[in-house]
Motif scaffolding. Structure first.
Motif, PDB file in Angstrom:
ATOM      1  N   PHE A 236       0.900  -1.038  -0.062  1.00  0.00           N
ATOM      2  CA  PHE A 236       0.074  -0.056  -0.032  1.00  0.00           C
ATOM      3  C   PHE A 236       0.825   1.311   0.208  1.00  0.00           C
ATOM      4  O   PHE A 236       0.624   2.551  -0.739  1.00  0.00           O
ATOM      5  N   HIS A 237       1.850   1.247   0.846  1.00  0.00           N
ATOM      6  CA  HIS A 237       2.870   2.420   0.710  1.00  0.00           C
ATOM      7  C   HIS A 237       3.599   2.636  -0.317  1.00  0.00           C
ATOM      8  O   HIS A 237       4.141   3.649  -0.536  1.00  0.00           O
ATOM      9  N   LYS A 238       3.796   1.407  -1.359  1.00  0.00           N
ATOM     10  CA  LYS A 238       4.419   1.484  -2.542  1.00  0.00           C
ATOM     11  C   LYS A 238       3.468   1.960  -3.351  1.00  0.00           C
ATOM     12  O   LYS A 238       3.805   1.979  -4.867  1.00  0.00           O
ATOM     13  N   GLY A 239       2.037   2.086  -3.304  1.00  0.00           N
ATOM     14  CA  GLY A 239       1.162   2.560  -4.355  1.00  0.00           C
ATOM     15  C   GLY A 239       0.048   1.821  -4.649  1.00  0.00           C
ATOM     16  O   GLY A 239      -0.729   1.803  -5.570  1.00  0.00           O
ATOM     17  N   THR A 240       0.035   0.353  -4.336  1.00  0.00           N
ATOM     18  CA  THR A 240      -0.725  -0.789  -4.842  1.00  0.00           C
ATOM     19  C   THR A 240      -2.096  -0.472  -3.686  1.00  0.00           C
ATOM     20  O   THR A 240      -1.826  -0.656  -2.694  1.00  0.00           O
ATOM     21  N   LEU A 241      -2.992  -0.553  -4.344  1.00  0.00           N
ATOM     22  CA  LEU A 241      -4.334  -0.176  -3.462  1.00  0.00           C
ATOM     23  C   LEU A 241      -4.810  -1.714  -3.017  1.00  0.00           C
ATOM     24  O   LEU A 241      -5.984  -2.087  -3.675  1.00  0.00           O
ATOM     25  N   VAL A 242      -4.176  -2.034  -2.248  1.00  0.00           N
ATOM     26  CA  VAL A 242      -4.653  -3.525  -1.633  1.00  0.00           C
ATOM     27  C   VAL A 242      -4.965  -3.582  -0.242  1.00  0.00           C
ATOM     28  O   VAL A 242      -4.332  -2.546   0.555  1.00  0.00           O
ATOM     29  N   TYR A 243      -6.317  -4.025   0.212  1.00  0.00           N
ATOM     30  CA  TYR A 243      -6.817  -3.922   1.445  1.00  0.00           C
ATOM     31  C   TYR A 243      -7.128  -5.275   2.203  1.00  0.00           C
ATOM     32  O   TYR A 243      -7.388  -6.151   1.520  1.00  0.00           O
TER      33      TYR A 243
END
Length: 350
Positions: A236-243
């Motif tokens: 998420f911090h790298k830009g991938t919108l994973v939750y």
């Protein structure tokens, strides 16, 4: 593929004793389907004629020795074998499995050499396909070996998309198989496919927990806390919108799945039970992440109705349309990646 030429769509025939041939023929019994693609079935004239007659399907086809000889505007049959295999509808025979693999191997060979653009696979029986030279639990594993890329089993029905961290392995082996490396690779493959194959610029991905209630903070297993949560934070911090990880038991029932472009399930039944409950008969099994496009209907051989003319071809037809759509989306994505100015010019022109 030449400009303005229809997509060459290959079809592996599946188990001859199942409904594979029936759903394929029913799909292209409608002549309007030939406006979208050039179908190329890998089997034999005699085998297809036999099934056509048994099922009372009226159609003509063009027999060829090689997929490169396929004629646009016609249903083409590549003669993979000359003999006439015995058809025993509803029976899981060794012969039925053997010819399913002959068809699959020929179709994959044509896919690799570019004679066909996409592949739609009819259902096989995972037991009777096993032999000394074919020891794969299914299509996905074989294709992963034959084609380039990182494969992901991706079930798709309209905007519902469910991928799997692990697919055809025993439940007892799931937790051990889910490693940080596997999770990272599957998320990356899913994100790339959503962008390239489905045209979603900033995909939102939900990750389901491995254990009940995602482990309840370690009370019911530590895998979610030790493996999934750190990776979700990292990506998420790298830009991938994973939750996530989300508790799987309530995720679909609460309609939470509608908030995401795709869901990544930990294991086969965790993902496929809700998927098929919500979309059975309309879903498509897509092997994402490979350098070639392959789809399949979301059902099996359906031996219980084979040869009776009762099979519903809806899922197979959806698999055909999805293969075409993904191929076009991917081609456009590749062109825009090579020439980003083309996209800007198109926007200005519109």
């Amino acid at each position: 593929m030449k400009e303005n030429q229809k997509i060459n769509l290959g079809i592996s025939i599946g188990d001859l004793n199942g409904i594979g041939c029936e759903v394929a023929l029913k799909t292209f019994e409608d002549p309007r389907m030939l406006d979208f693609c050039t179908p190329i079935i890998f089997a034999s004239n005699k085998t297809v004629s036999h099934q056509k007659s048994d099922l009372g399907i009226e159609m003509t086809f063009n027999g060829v020795r090689d997929a490169s000889q396929a004629v646009e505007g016609k249903i083409n049959i590549v003669n993979v074998w000359k003999e006439v295999p015995k058809i025993e509808y509803g029976q899981a025979t060794q012969e039925g499995g053997s010819y399913a693999i002959k068809s699959l191997r020929a179709a994959v060979s044509a896919l690799k050499d570019g004679s066909i653009d996409v592949l739609v696979t009819a259902p096989i029986n995972k037991n009777n396909i096993q032999s000394e030279d074919f020891k794969f639990p299914g299509h996905t594993d074989y294709l992963a070996q034959e084609l380039n890329g990182e494969s992901l089993m991706f079930m798709v029905a309209d905007t519902l998309r469910v991928g799997l961290l692990t697919d055809h392995i025993a439940v007892k082996d799931v937790a051990q198989a889910i490693t940080p490396s596997l999770v990272r690779h599957k998320i990356a493959t899913m994100e790339k496919s959503l962008k390239m194959d489905f045209g979603i610029r900033r995909p939102r991905i939900a990750l389901l927990g491995i254990n009940p209630h995602s482990g309840d903070n370690g009370t019911i297993g530590e895998e979610d806390d030790k493996i999934l949560k750190p990776i979700i934070t990292e990506l998420f911090h790298k830009g991938t919108l994973v939750y996530g990880p989300y508790s799987a038991d309530s995720f679909f029932g609460s309609d939470n799945h509608k908030n995401f472009d795709a869901i990544l399930a930990a294991y086969h039944d965790q993902g496929l039970i809700p998927f098929k409950t919500l979309s059975f008969g309309k879903g498509v099994n897509y092997t994402a992440g490979l350098d070639k496009v392959r789809t399949s209907p979301d059902h099996g051989t359906a031996y219980e109705i084979a040869g009776k003319g009762q099979a519903d071809n809806s899922s197979f037809k959806e698999a055909v349309f999805m293969a075409i759509e993904v191929f076009k989306n991917r081609t456009e994505y590749m062109e825009l990646s090579k020439n980003p100015l083309k996209k800007q010019k198109t926007k200005r022109a519109s």
